[in-house]
Design a protein around this motif. Structure first.
Motif, short mmCIF file in Angstrom:
data_model
loop_
_atom_site.label_atom_id
_atom_site.label_comp_id
_atom_site.label_asym_id
_atom_site.label_seq_id
_atom_site.Cartn_x
_atom_site.Cartn_y
_atom_site.Cartn_z
N ILE A 37 -4.96 -1.76 -9.49
CA ILE A 37 -3.98 -0.67 -9.48
C ILE A 37 -4.21 0.26 -10.67
N LEU A 38 -4.45 -0.32 -11.86
CA LEU A 38 -4.71 0.51 -13.04
C LEU A 38 -5.96 1.38 -12.84
N PHE A 39 -6.97 0.85 -12.17
CA PHE A 39 -8.20 1.60 -11.91
C PHE A 39 -7.94 2.71 -10.89
N GLU A 40 -7.24 2.39 -9.79
CA GLU A 40 -6.96 3.38 -8.74
C GLU A 40 -6.13 4.55 -9.27
N LYS A 41 -5.22 4.27 -10.18
CA LYS A 41 -4.35 5.32 -10.71
C LYS A 41 -4.97 6.04 -11.91
N GLY A 42 -6.17 5.64 -12.33
CA GLY A 42 -6.89 6.36 -13.38
C GLY A 42 -6.53 5.99 -14.80
N TYR A 43 -5.93 4.83 -15.00
CA TYR A 43 -5.56 4.42 -16.36
C TYR A 43 -6.69 3.70 -17.08
N ILE A 44 -7.63 3.11 -16.31
CA ILE A 44 -8.79 2.48 -16.93
C ILE A 44 -10.06 3.07 -16.32
N LEU A 45 -11.16 2.97 -17.06
CA LEU A 45 -12.42 3.56 -16.62
C LEU A 45 -13.09 2.74 -15.53
N THR A 107 5.57 -7.58 -4.49
CA THR A 107 6.39 -7.59 -3.28
C THR A 107 5.92 -8.68 -2.32
N SER A 108 6.60 -8.80 -1.21
CA SER A 108 6.20 -9.76 -0.19
C SER A 108 4.88 -9.36 0.47
N GLN A 109 4.49 -8.10 0.33
CA GLN A 109 3.23 -7.61 0.91
C GLN A 109 2.16 -7.37 -0.15
N GLY A 110 2.31 -7.99 -1.31
CA GLY A 110 1.30 -7.88 -2.36
C GLY A 110 1.78 -7.06 -3.54
N VAL A 111 0.88 -6.88 -4.50
CA VAL A 111 1.18 -6.11 -5.71
C VAL A 111 0.91 -4.64 -5.41
N MET A 112 1.87 -3.77 -5.74
CA MET A 112 1.72 -2.33 -5.46
C MET A 112 2.56 -1.52 -6.43
N THR A 113 2.38 -0.20 -6.37
CA THR A 113 3.14 0.70 -7.24
C THR A 113 4.50 0.98 -6.62
N ASP A 114 5.37 1.59 -7.42
CA ASP A 114 6.72 1.91 -6.96
C ASP A 114 6.70 2.90 -5.80
N LYS A 115 5.77 3.86 -5.84
CA LYS A 115 5.71 4.87 -4.78
C LYS A 115 5.27 4.27 -3.45
N GLU A 116 4.29 3.35 -3.50
CA GLU A 116 3.83 2.68 -2.28
C GLU A 116 4.94 1.80 -1.69
N ALA A 117 5.67 1.10 -2.55
CA ALA A 117 6.74 0.22 -2.09
C ALA A 117 7.88 1.04 -1.47
N LYS A 118 8.14 2.20 -2.05
CA LYS A 118 9.20 3.06 -1.52
C LYS A 118 8.82 3.59 -0.13
N GLU A 119 7.54 3.94 0.05
CA GLU A 119 7.07 4.40 1.36
C GLU A 119 7.20 3.32 2.42
N LEU A 120 6.87 2.07 2.05
CA LEU A 120 6.96 0.95 2.97
C LEU A 120 8.38 0.39 3.10
#
Length: 131
Positions: A37-45, A107-120
């Motif tokens: 998640i940190l990589f996908e969101k651009g927080y780590i290289l 979550t019950s569907q895995g680790v995700m960001t707040d925005k993804e969880a809100k969409e689902l």
């Protein structure tokens, strides 16, 4: 060690403070998902999973601004701890710096960001805030 997620966040925080390029962290499935998640969101290289021994390690390449030498991560904050779990529903989802940061949820569907969880439309345990 009673809280492996807090240890993971502290190792990254210490690496940023010491201006290290790469930080090594003991691996677990939850830490691997958090790293992705940190990589996908651009927080780590970048990151690399190394399978050595029973546990393995994660090598995390930290990201810095080339001009100001400032880290991409300003703050890593653990929210839910083993002594006090913090859960949220999708309607009461926390907003980190008015939507500029991310909250990582388990979550019950895995680790995700707040925005993804809100969409689902699912809630879960708030692991940490990153901005």
């Amino acid at each position: 060690m009673t809280d492996p997620i807090a240890d993971y966040l502290t190792r990254i925080r210490n690496g940023i403070q010491a201006r290290h390029r790469v930080v090594e962290v003991p691996a677990s499935n939850l830490k691997k998902e958090l790293t992705k998640i940190l990589f996908e969101k651009g927080y780590i290289l970048n990151y690399k999973f190394i399978e050595d021994g029973p546990q393995g390690t994660i090598k995390v390449a930290l990201k810095y601004d080339p001009v100001t030498k400032e880290s991409a991560i300003k703050c890593l904050k653990r929210i839910s701890s083993p002594g006090l779990r913090k859960y949220t529903g999708y309607k009461e989802m926390p907003r980190v710096i008015n939507g500029l940061g991310i909250a990582v949820l388990s979550t019950s569907q895995g680790v995700m960001t707040d925005k993804e969880a809100k969409e689902l439309k699912i809630g879960g345990e708030v692991l940490c805030y990153v901005y």
